[in-house]
Design a protein around this motif. Structure first.
Motif, PDB file in Angstrom:
ATOM      1  N   PRO A  10      42.174  33.465  35.753  1.00 31.58           N
ATOM      2  CA  PRO A  10      42.071  34.917  35.601  1.00 31.58           C
ATOM      3  C   PRO A  10      43.158  35.700  36.332  1.00 31.58           C
ATOM      4  O   PRO A  10      43.460  36.829  35.951  1.00 31.58           O
ATOM      5  CB  PRO A  10      40.693  35.227  36.194  1.00 31.58           C
ATOM      6  N   VAL A  11      43.734  35.129  37.391  1.00 30.04           N
ATOM      7  CA  VAL A  11      44.746  35.848  38.171  1.00 30.04           C
ATOM      8  C   VAL A  11      46.046  35.937  37.368  1.00 30.04           C
ATOM      9  O   VAL A  11      46.543  34.945  36.835  1.00 30.04           O
ATOM     10  CB  VAL A  11      45.004  35.144  39.518  1.00 30.04           C
ATOM     11  N   GLY A  12      46.592  37.145  37.296  1.00 35.59           N
ATOM     12  CA  GLY A  12      47.797  37.369  36.518  1.00 35.59           C
ATOM     13  C   GLY A  12      47.524  37.704  35.067  1.00 35.59           C
ATOM     14  O   GLY A  12      48.460  37.936  34.291  1.00 35.59           O
ATOM     15  N   TYR A  13      46.243  37.769  34.693  1.00 34.46           N
ATOM     16  CA  TYR A  13      45.867  38.084  33.310  1.00 34.46           C
ATOM     17  C   TYR A  13      45.587  39.577  33.195  1.00 34.46           C
ATOM     18  O   TYR A  13      44.830  40.136  33.985  1.00 34.46           O
ATOM     19  CB  TYR A  13      44.618  37.282  32.919  1.00 34.46           C
ATOM     20  N   ASP A  14      46.220  40.238  32.233  1.00 35.67           N
ATOM     21  CA  ASP A  14      46.004  41.654  31.989  1.00 35.67           C
ATOM     22  C   ASP A  14      44.898  41.786  30.951  1.00 35.67           C
ATOM     23  O   ASP A  14      45.141  41.705  29.749  1.00 35.67           O
ATOM     24  CB  ASP A  14      47.293  42.315  31.517  1.00 35.67           C
TER      25      ASP A  14
END
Length: 442
Positions: A431-435
């Motif tokens: 999930p990190v870095g996902y817009d």
């Protein structure tokens, strides 16, 4: 300051959840409670948090982040004072439930603030700021034990049975501070305002909070719309094809880390005093050291690891270390010598370090960053409310299991990190870095 105030809400959540952990023995003696009744006192806050999170998640998306945040601060003040002055167990349970309701409402709004007042990548990113809830949490638990220790020395020995009342009541102080400074620093989320169609309000927030000269285009449709009343269909959105796997994975990870954490962290004084045979002051000191040294350092490391390697690898490694720690505690059993006591405390420390750096820091990333602004509150609220069922079971059954099984209870707790590892290995979702609003990411 908005991020700091949001983390202040997390601090209050942790402080209020921890404040009775040490005092449960005195509460049992003062009110003449059975193990089951003591479990009800411990679990009542988590039951309140279940309903608070479910309702709070919906309200955060419908009414806005700011309004709900201000409301739950009032819950903290009233419930903390009510618990401290409770004349009997029934009143204590009622105010603990109210406190839990405020805690449940606070998590969705605090995490939404952290996600929506942060950049996508780099320093101060969404991933690192949602992970920052972990050291804030452990800072609160450490602060709680510091308050307990201070009151321990200030009160005459014959009044040590009142330690829990002073500790719980002190929780109203930071809530009042947040309420007093809210008007100067707190603001609505610009993402939420824009999602509601109120573009002029979103631009105003960007100018006030970011110093960004944002303007609304002349041809933009700037018409704030009334939120659609969907009822239970709000939660059904989380199980649409696009979000279904993320929702299930985030929920299983949350349940696994919450069950293990609640049993160990809130049962810590019981473990140290019972299984390790330590006296009152040693129990307070050991609990403080474990939280401050192991958990706080782990939480700070979790922030550093949020962007690289990311939430998935760090959470996986954390569960693996937790599993090893639980197996070690189960094999050590009831330590008889100083060496084995130190080994058991180190195993507890390893569990808490891995919890704070891995699943404890990043399970919120899975719940917060996997959804767009329009359903972020519902997603966090559903995740928190449902996984609170696991924490309720842990808080209720741990005193009973610990009394009946002794050190063998750690074999039961070892099942929690196993469940988390299964969920992570089933699908490698980062999930990190996902817009989430744009549907793009790494």
């Amino acid at each position: 300051m908005i991020v700091a105030l949001a983390l202040g809400g997390i601090f209050l959540d942790a402080y209020d959840l921890t404040s009775l952990a040490y005092g449960i023995t005195d509460i049992r003696a003062q009110f003449g409670l059975s193990p089951v009744a003591a479990g009800a006192v411990s679990a009542s806050i988590s039951v309140g948090a279940i309903f608070g999170a479910w309702l709070g998640g919906v309200l955060v998306d419908r009414l806005g982040r700011y309004r709900v945040f201000m409301a739950d601060m009032l819950f903290f003040v009233v419930s903390a004072l009510g618990c401290a002055l409770a004349p009997n167990a029934a009143v204590l349970i009622a105010f603990r439930f109210l406190m839990g309701f405020g805690v449940g409402m606070d998590i969705p709004v605090a995490m939404a603030f952290l996600a929506e007042f942060s950049r996508l990548r780099g320093r101060g990113s969404k991933g690192s700021r949602t992970a920052a809830w972990s050291p804030a949490w452990y800072g609160a638990t450490s602060g709680c034990y510091l308050v307990i220790m201070a009151v321990y020395f200030l009160l005459p020995a014959e009044h040590h049975g009142l330690l829990w009342r002073f500790t719980v009541g002190f929780g109203a102080v930071p809530a009042l501070v947040i309420l007093l400074v809210r008007n100067k620093y707190m603001n609505e989320s610009p993402s939420w305002a824009a999602d509601q169609g109120d573009l002029r309000r979103a631009a105003e927030i960007l100018r006030e909070s970011y110093g960004v000269h944002a303007v609304v285009a002349d041809d933009a449709e700037d018409a704030p719309r009334r939120p659609e009343r969907r009822g239970l269909r709000d939660f059904a959105l989380l199980f649409r094809r696009r979000y279904r796997a993320r929702t299930v994975q985030a929920l299983v990870i949350g349940l696994a880390q919450t069950f293990g954490y609640n049993a160990v962290a809130y049962g810590l004084p019981l473990i140290i005093a019972g299984l390790l045979g330590q006296a009152a002051l040693s129990t307070i000191s050991a609990s403080l050291v474990l939280n401050l040294v192991f958990a706080m350092s782990g939480g700070l490391l979790g922030i550093r690891l949020a962007n690289r390697p990311g939430a998935w690898p760090t959470t996986t490694a954390g569960f693996a270390v937790q599993l090893a720690a639980m197996v070690a505690l189960a094999l050590i059993g009831e330590p008889t010598g100083t060496g084995w006591v130190l080994a058991a405390i180190c195993a507890l420390g390893a569990f808490m370090f891995a919890q704070a750096a891995g699943p404890g820091a990043h399970f919120m990333s899975f719940a917060s960053l996997s959804y767009p602004t329009s359903i972020r509150g519902v997603g966090i609220g559903f995740n928190q409310g449902t996984l609170r069922v696991g924490s309720t079971l842990a808080l209720f059954f741990f005193p009973v299991l610990s009394s009946g099984l002794g050190s063998d209870v750690f074999w039961v707790l070892a099942g929690a990190p196993v469940l988390g590892l299964v969920a992570l290995l089933a699908e490698r979702w980062e999930p990190v870095g996902y817009d989430a609003d744009a549907g793009t990411g790494r």
